[in-house]
Structures are given as structure tokens and as C-alpha cells.
Design a protein around this motif. Structure first.
Motif, mmCIF file in Angstrom:
data_model
loop_
_atom_site.group_PDB
_atom_site.id
_atom_site.type_symbol
_atom_site.label_atom_id
_atom_site.label_comp_id
_atom_site.label_asym_id
_atom_site.label_seq_id
_atom_site.Cartn_x
_atom_site.Cartn_y
_atom_site.Cartn_z
ATOM 1 N N LEU A 1 20.370 -0.546 -4.824
ATOM 2 C CA LEU A 1 19.073 -1.198 -5.042
ATOM 3 C C LEU A 1 18.953 -2.536 -4.320
ATOM 4 O O LEU A 1 17.843 -2.963 -3.996
ATOM 5 N N LEU B 1 8.881 1.299 -4.400
ATOM 6 C CA LEU B 1 9.761 2.463 -4.504
ATOM 7 C C LEU B 1 10.905 2.268 -5.504
ATOM 8 O O LEU B 1 11.756 3.147 -5.644
ATOM 9 N N ILE B 2 10.918 1.119 -6.170
ATOM 10 C CA ILE B 2 11.967 0.838 -7.162
ATOM 11 C C ILE B 2 11.302 0.715 -8.533
ATOM 12 O O ILE B 2 10.331 -0.019 -8.697
ATOM 13 N N GLU C 1 21.137 -5.368 -1.437
ATOM 14 C CA GLU C 1 22.260 -5.568 -0.523
ATOM 15 C C GLU C 1 22.492 -7.061 -0.367
ATOM 16 O O GLU C 1 21.558 -7.861 -0.423
ATOM 17 N N LEU D 1 16.205 -6.673 -1.530
ATOM 18 C CA LEU D 1 15.998 -5.298 -1.969
ATOM 19 C C LEU D 1 16.303 -4.358 -0.809
ATOM 20 O O LEU D 1 16.064 -4.700 0.350
ATOM 21 N N THR D 2 16.801 -3.183 -1.115
ATOM 22 C CA THR D 2 17.117 -2.219 -0.061
ATOM 23 C C THR D 2 15.913 -1.375 0.330
ATOM 24 O O THR D 2 15.961 -0.678 1.338
ATOM 25 N N ARG D 3 14.871 -1.418 -0.481
ATOM 26 C CA ARG D 3 13.648 -0.687 -0.143
ATOM 27 C C ARG D 3 12.441 -1.427 -0.709
ATOM 28 O O ARG D 3 12.578 -2.376 -1.464
ATOM 29 N N ASP D 4 11.294 -0.973 -0.335
ATOM 30 C CA ASP D 4 10.048 -1.597 -0.757
ATOM 31 C C ASP D 4 9.953 -1.624 -2.284
ATOM 32 O O ASP D 4 10.349 -0.652 -2.943
ATOM 33 N N THR E 1 6.451 0.210 -11.159
ATOM 34 C CA THR E 1 7.357 -0.175 -10.076
ATOM 35 C C THR E 1 7.579 -1.683 -10.087
ATOM 36 O O THR E 1 6.862 -2.417 -10.780
ATOM 37 N N ASP F 1 15.241 2.558 -12.731
ATOM 38 C CA ASP F 1 16.349 2.545 -11.763
ATOM 39 C C ASP F 1 17.270 1.363 -12.044
ATOM 40 O O ASP F 1 18.495 1.488 -12.000
#
Length: 145
Positions: free
Chosen positions: A54, A73-74, A56, A67-70, A130, A78
Motif C-alpha cells: 500500500l 484505488l485504496i 513505499e 502511496l503505491t497507487r491512486d 476509498t 485494505d
């Protein structure tokens, strides 16, 4: 059922990353100060969040966490599962596919189905929004205050 400090703080830190991390990694100390959480405790949480993919960590000058993604999308679910494990209001509803039921009474227990439904409802709520939704709500609260 209670979400522990670990889960609550991890979610606050992730929302902070969604709010302030658009321009690069955020130093752990900055998040700790804004969220009033020990930087050492955040380090433990970020280790779990990193293992779950989630966040890095970025080393060196200008480093920190991102965050590893937008954020869209979390989901809070999670984050909670990453630091707390599976969501279950009672032990017998924990998913253990390799081990079979965690209770020998599960097939004849009148309350098992209820606890399973409650666990599923909590999971559904945690997965219904989200980090972007929470960030937007936080921005609105900030504008109101």
C-alpha cells in the motif's frame, strides 16, 4: 469488535498521505506531527503497510513515504486488513480455508451465521469508500473549520 489503535492510526496516516503526498514522498516525522502519532509507532505501521503493497518508502534527501497507487484505488478495508488481519467480530468467523472451521460447533451454532453476517457487513462498509473519499471529506471538514 474494536478496531485497535494500530488500525485507526494506520488509516489516519494513509489519509494524510492521500492529502499531502501529491508532490512526492512525505517524511514520517511530518505525518507524525500532523496526526499526533509517535514517529516510531508510524514506522511499525508503515512496515506492515509496505508489506501489503500500500505504501513505499523512499530513502535519501527528499525521501519519505508515498502511496503505491491512486487514493481512489485504496480502501479503508485494505488498510485495516494490512495492519489488523482479517475483519471478524468473533474468532469463529475468521477465514481459515486450509484449516477448516475454527470452532467445532460452527455447523450447529445458532449464532455463527449472525456473527458471520456482522463481519461481512463491517467488511462491506470498510470497502465501500476509498482514501480519495476520505481525503475529500477531510478537505471539506478543513474548509468548514
Amino acid at each position: 469488535m474494536r478496531i485497535s489503535t494500530r488500525g485507526r492510526y494506520a488509516l489516519r496516516a494513509m489519509v494524510d498521505l492521500a492529502q499531502h503526498g501529491e508532490h512526492g514522498p512525505l517524511p514520517r516525522q511530518d505525518i507524525a506531527e500532523r496526526q499526533e502519532i509517535s514517529a516510531d509507532y508510524l514506522a511499525q505501521l508503515f512496515t506492515r503497510l509496505q508489506s501489503a503493497g500500500l505504501v513505499e518508502g523512499v530513502k535519501g534527501p527528499g525521501g519519505g513515504y508515498r502511496l503505491t497507487r491512486d487514493p481512489s484505488l485504496i480502501r479503508p478495508g485494505d488498510v485495516i486488513r494490512a495492519v489488523e488481519g482479517p475483519v471478524a467480530v468473533v474468532h469463529c468467523t475468521l477465514p481459515c480455508p486450509d484449516e477448516g472451521p475454527t470452532c467445532k460447533r460452527v455447523d450447529r451454532c445458532v449464532t455463527h451465521l449472525l456473527w458471520k453476517q456482522v463481519s461481512e457487513a463491517v467488511t462491506e462498509i470498510l470497502d465501500s469508500v476509498t482514501l480519495k473519499d476520505l481525503r475529500d471529506q477531510a478537505d471539506l471538514l478543513g474548509a468548514l473549520g
